[in-house]
Structures are given as C-alpha cells and as structure tokens.
Design an enzyme around this catalytic site. Structure first.
Site, PDB file in Angstrom:
ATOM      1  N   ASP A 194       0.845  -1.204   0.000  1.00  0.00           N
ATOM      2  CA  ASP A 194       0.000   0.000   0.000  1.00  0.00           C
ATOM      3  C   ASP A 194       0.886   1.262   0.000  1.00  0.00           C
ATOM      4  O   ASP A 194       0.669   2.186  -0.790  1.00  0.00           O
ATOM      5  CB  ASP A 194      -0.912  -0.027   1.235  1.00  0.00           C
ATOM      6  CG  ASP A 194      -1.836   1.164   1.300  1.00  0.00           C
ATOM      7  OD1 ASP A 194      -2.811   1.205   0.542  1.00  0.00           O
ATOM      8  OD2 ASP A 194      -1.562   2.080   2.108  1.00  0.00           O
ATOM      9  N   LYS A 198       1.408   4.258  -2.964  1.00  0.00           N
ATOM     10  CA  LYS A 198       1.271   5.688  -2.637  1.00  0.00           C
ATOM     11  C   LYS A 198       2.540   6.466  -2.999  1.00  0.00           C
ATOM     12  O   LYS A 198       2.457   7.575  -3.545  1.00  0.00           O
ATOM     13  CB  LYS A 198       0.925   5.847  -1.158  1.00  0.00           C
ATOM     14  CG  LYS A 198      -0.488   5.357  -0.843  1.00  0.00           C
ATOM     15  CD  LYS A 198      -0.727   5.253   0.654  1.00  0.00           C
ATOM     16  CE  LYS A 198      -2.165   4.865   0.956  1.00  0.00           C
ATOM     17  NZ  LYS A 198      -2.363   4.495   2.363  1.00  0.00           N
TER      18      LYS A 198
HETATM   19  N1  HSE Z   1      -5.017   0.712   4.382  1.00  0.00           N
HETATM   20  C1  HSE Z   1      -4.681   2.072   4.161  1.00  0.00           C
HETATM   21  C2  HSE Z   1      -3.871   2.571   5.345  1.00  0.00           C
HETATM   22  C3  HSE Z   1      -5.927   2.877   3.979  1.00  0.00           C
HETATM   23  O1  HSE Z   1      -3.868   1.887   6.377  1.00  0.00           O
HETATM   24  O2  HSE Z   1      -3.226   3.595   5.249  1.00  0.00           O
HETATM   25  C4  HSE Z   1      -5.686   4.282   3.522  1.00  0.00           C
HETATM   26  O3  HSE Z   1      -5.106   4.332   2.256  1.00  0.00           O
END
Ligand code: HSE
Length: 399
Positions: A194, A198
């Site tokens: 994740d 980003k």
């Molecule tokens: N799973 C992601 C986090 C959600 O914990 O940051 C927000 O993008």
C-alpha cells in the site's frame, strides 16, 4: 450537479454521510447542490438513509444527468473498466483507489485530458491529508528534490501500539481492521504494498513522469523486531515504515522500507493512524503534511473536496503532469546510499569508531550505525574487519 457513488463500503458510505450532513454548506462552497442520484453496490443497505441503490453499473454510464462519479470500489477489477468507460463518456471521476491510480494513472489522466474533464485522486494518498493538490498546485514553483512519507495508517498504528503500548502484532492489526484503517486483505498494508502504491503516485506527480510501483523495492513491517525498536529508542530514533523518492539526475530513486528516523525529524513523532509526508523543495526547503491517513471520514473528506473541485471546474481539465517514462527512469535502488543501523552478535570490542550501543537484557549483542553506503559497499563492509565473524541480527536504513 448529480453524481453517483460506486462502492458503499467504509469510504463510499463516508462520502454519502458527508454529502448528506453537509448538503447546504457544500452547496455554498461548490456554487451548486451536489445530489447523489445512484449508489452502486452489490449488497443491500436497508438501514441507509439513501434509497437510490442500484446493482447495474450501466445505469450510471448511460444516464446523461450524471456528471461526476465517486469510485470507492477498490482494486482494479472492475474499477479500471468502469472508470475508463465513465471518463470516455465524459464523466468526471473522483477516486480513493491507489491501486488503480498507481497502475493505470497515466492512461486515465490522458483520457481525462482528451475529454476535458477531471480524474481526481486526493484520497488515494494520505487519507484526508491534502498532498496531491499541493504537489500539482502550490508547490509547482519548486523542483521537488525528495519526499519521505509515513503513508500507511495501519502499519503506523500497529507499530505504535506494539512499541508504546506493548500490544501484540495480531491484537494491533485486529484493532486497525475494526477501526476501518486496513485494506480488505491487510497483506497489502503489512508488506508495504500500500505504501509502495502511494509513493509511486507521489513520485509520478512530483517529477511529472510515471513511476511503476511494480519495480519499487519494497519491504514491510514484518522485518522490524521488538529488539530493533528498543535499540532505536535508546539511540535517539523512531522506527517507522516509510516510502521515499529522491530525484537522481534524469531519473528517480524510490523505495519502501523500515527506517530509523532521527527523533529530531518531524516524522519521528507521527504515531497511530496519522500519516506524515515531508516534501523537500529546492526553493521552499522542507514542508510537512500531517493528518489522519486512513479511516472512513478522513478519506471521504478528501473525496468530497475533489467533488467540490469538479463542480468548480465543470468545463475545465485541471492539468496534471504525469507522462509516460522511459526505460531506466527508475534508477537501480541498490546503488542508493544509506546509513544503516545494524544489530550485531557478539562482543563490541573493535567497534569503537561506530559508537556501539549495548542494551541491558540483550546480552552478547550490540548495535551500530554505519555511514552511508550502497548495498554492494555494505556487503563488502560486513565481510571486513571488525564485522567479519559477527552475525548481523538486524539491518534497517537510517533515513
Ligand atoms: N489501508 C490504508 C492505510 C488505507 O492503512 O493507510 C488508507 O489508504
């Protein structure tokens, strides 16, 4: 402006809640009312104050009254196909879907430009923190030299709960899931994927060329041990998972990894679900963005703000520079130099120049920080005196 919401999970329902509760205020800010005409979801929501649920996506696509769509479905199937068709049909799309933006951002932005509409994704990075708009608007006077960010609320929450409150990894992860921070499959959070998506989005925007997340070296939270956290605290650091990108000549470096962050850095004190993004500009210097990086309403807040932006720019494409990149644009991360924290087995004799740190309760081992080296140089260093013959029990970059 009539809109549709696709996906009524944590984030989509948060958008519905804000649009309903702040209807009049938003109408003043946008210059017109924003009305939800359809909500697309395969599930039923008998207790929802909305009564416009549909299960057929084509209703949205074929309704000329729908001008903008909130995409809060997550994943790329069917979100990619749906988004592409909506943009080609001339409908603005606002998304929180970092996987989709990281993978198909180049193409989807190009379609939006050709159709003179907008594909906006403030909520895809940093939850409710404004970071995308600053990068494409407020900071354009600067050349961005680097970005370091704590970009995942779930892992930052887990680390904080484990280190500061002594909770187990499992207990902290369950809490993050209950609070609506974690992805459906939390592996993406825990393994750094994740964060990787980003930082790929931020790097693509900061330097105007696509950085493919598939090629960014990525390590997650499972590489950090309680002993590393103890050494970090004793040596004046916090240990975090960060995404980093750095301009390097005609290309960039990008990486996701556990990091020792000096307690003097504004990133060091960022705990729990909060995210922090430190952007370095050539004229401005450092600028820091801080706030809730995950959760229903913080993320929905960023989507609603994008929707208001769409209402204000009905007939204008907001230019976002994100071009195709050439091969080799993302530089080989193994050559990037870092200082390293090393947890070393045995006695600390011979390590005086590294100011070895010993901790009570951790017998027959110590920790050092070595000056910046590439991966190959580190390998050589560890084969030579005084490291040869010692086992390396832990290794974390100092950022
Ligand atoms: N799973 C992601 C986090 C959600 O914990 O940051 C927000 O993008």
């Amino acid at each position: 402006m009539k809109i549709a919401i696709m996906g009524f999970g944590t984030v989509g329902s948060g958008v519905g809640e804000i649009l309903m509760n702040s209807f009049d205020n938003l109408a003043k800010k946008a210059g017109e009312k924003i009305e939800v005409k359809y909500i697309l979801d395969l599930r039923d929501f008998p207790d929802s104050p909305y009564d416009c649920f549909i299960k057929d996506y084509n209703i949205i696509l074929n309704d000329p009254e729908i001008e903008a769509v909130i995409e809060a479905m997550g994943g790329t199937v069917p979100a990619y196909e749906f988004t592409k068709k909506l943009l080609l049909a001339g409908k603005h799309v606002v998304t929180s879907n970092k996987e989709l933006v990281a993978r198909h951002g180049t193409e989807l932005l190009q379609i939006a430009a050709e159709k003179n509409i907008n594909y906006l994704f403030e909520a895809s990075v940093g939850g409710g923190i404004p970071i995308i708009k600053p990068l494409i608007n407020s900071l354009t006077g600067d050349d961005i030299t680097g970005i370091v960010g704590i970009l995942n609320g779930t892992t930052n929450y887990i680390l904080t709960q484990m280190i500061k409150n002594g909770k187990t990894f499992r207990a902290a992860l369950s809490e993050a899931q209950e609070k609506g921070y974690a992805e459906k499959d939390p592996t993406a959070d825990v393994e750094g994927i994740d964060t990787c998506r980003k930082i790929a989005i931020l790097a693509s925007l900061a330097y105007g060329k696509y950085v493919d997340s598939n090629f960014i070296p990525t390590e997650g939270i499972t590489k950090i041990t309680p002993e590393d956290a103890k050494y970090a605290q004793a040596m004046g650091y916090s240990v975090k998972i960060v995404g980093q990108c750095v301009k390097d000549g005609n290309g960039v470096y990008a990486r996701v990894c556990p990091a020792f962050i000096s307690s003097e850095s504004p990133l060091a004190g960022i705990d729990d679900v909060f995210n922090g993004i430190l952007v370095q500009g050539d004229s401005l210097g450092d600028v820091m963005f801080y706030g809730k990086g995950a959760g229903k309403l913080p993320t929905a807040s960023a989507m609603v703000a994008d929707l208001v932006d769409v209402a204000k720019h009905r007939n204008t494409h907001i230019r976002i520079l994100w071009a195709e990149s050439e091969e080799g644009y993302l530089h080989d991360g193994s050559k990037q130099k870092y200082s390293y924290y090393l947890r070393v087995s045995g006695a600390a004799e011979g390590f005086e120049e590294y100011a070895a740190k010993k901790l009570p309760g951790l017998e027959n081992e110590f920790a050092v920080i070595v000056p910046p080296v590439s991966e190959a140089e580190l390998e050589e260093l560890l084969k030579s005196s005084p490291f040869d013959g010692h086992e390396i029990l832990g290794k974390i970059r100092v950022i």
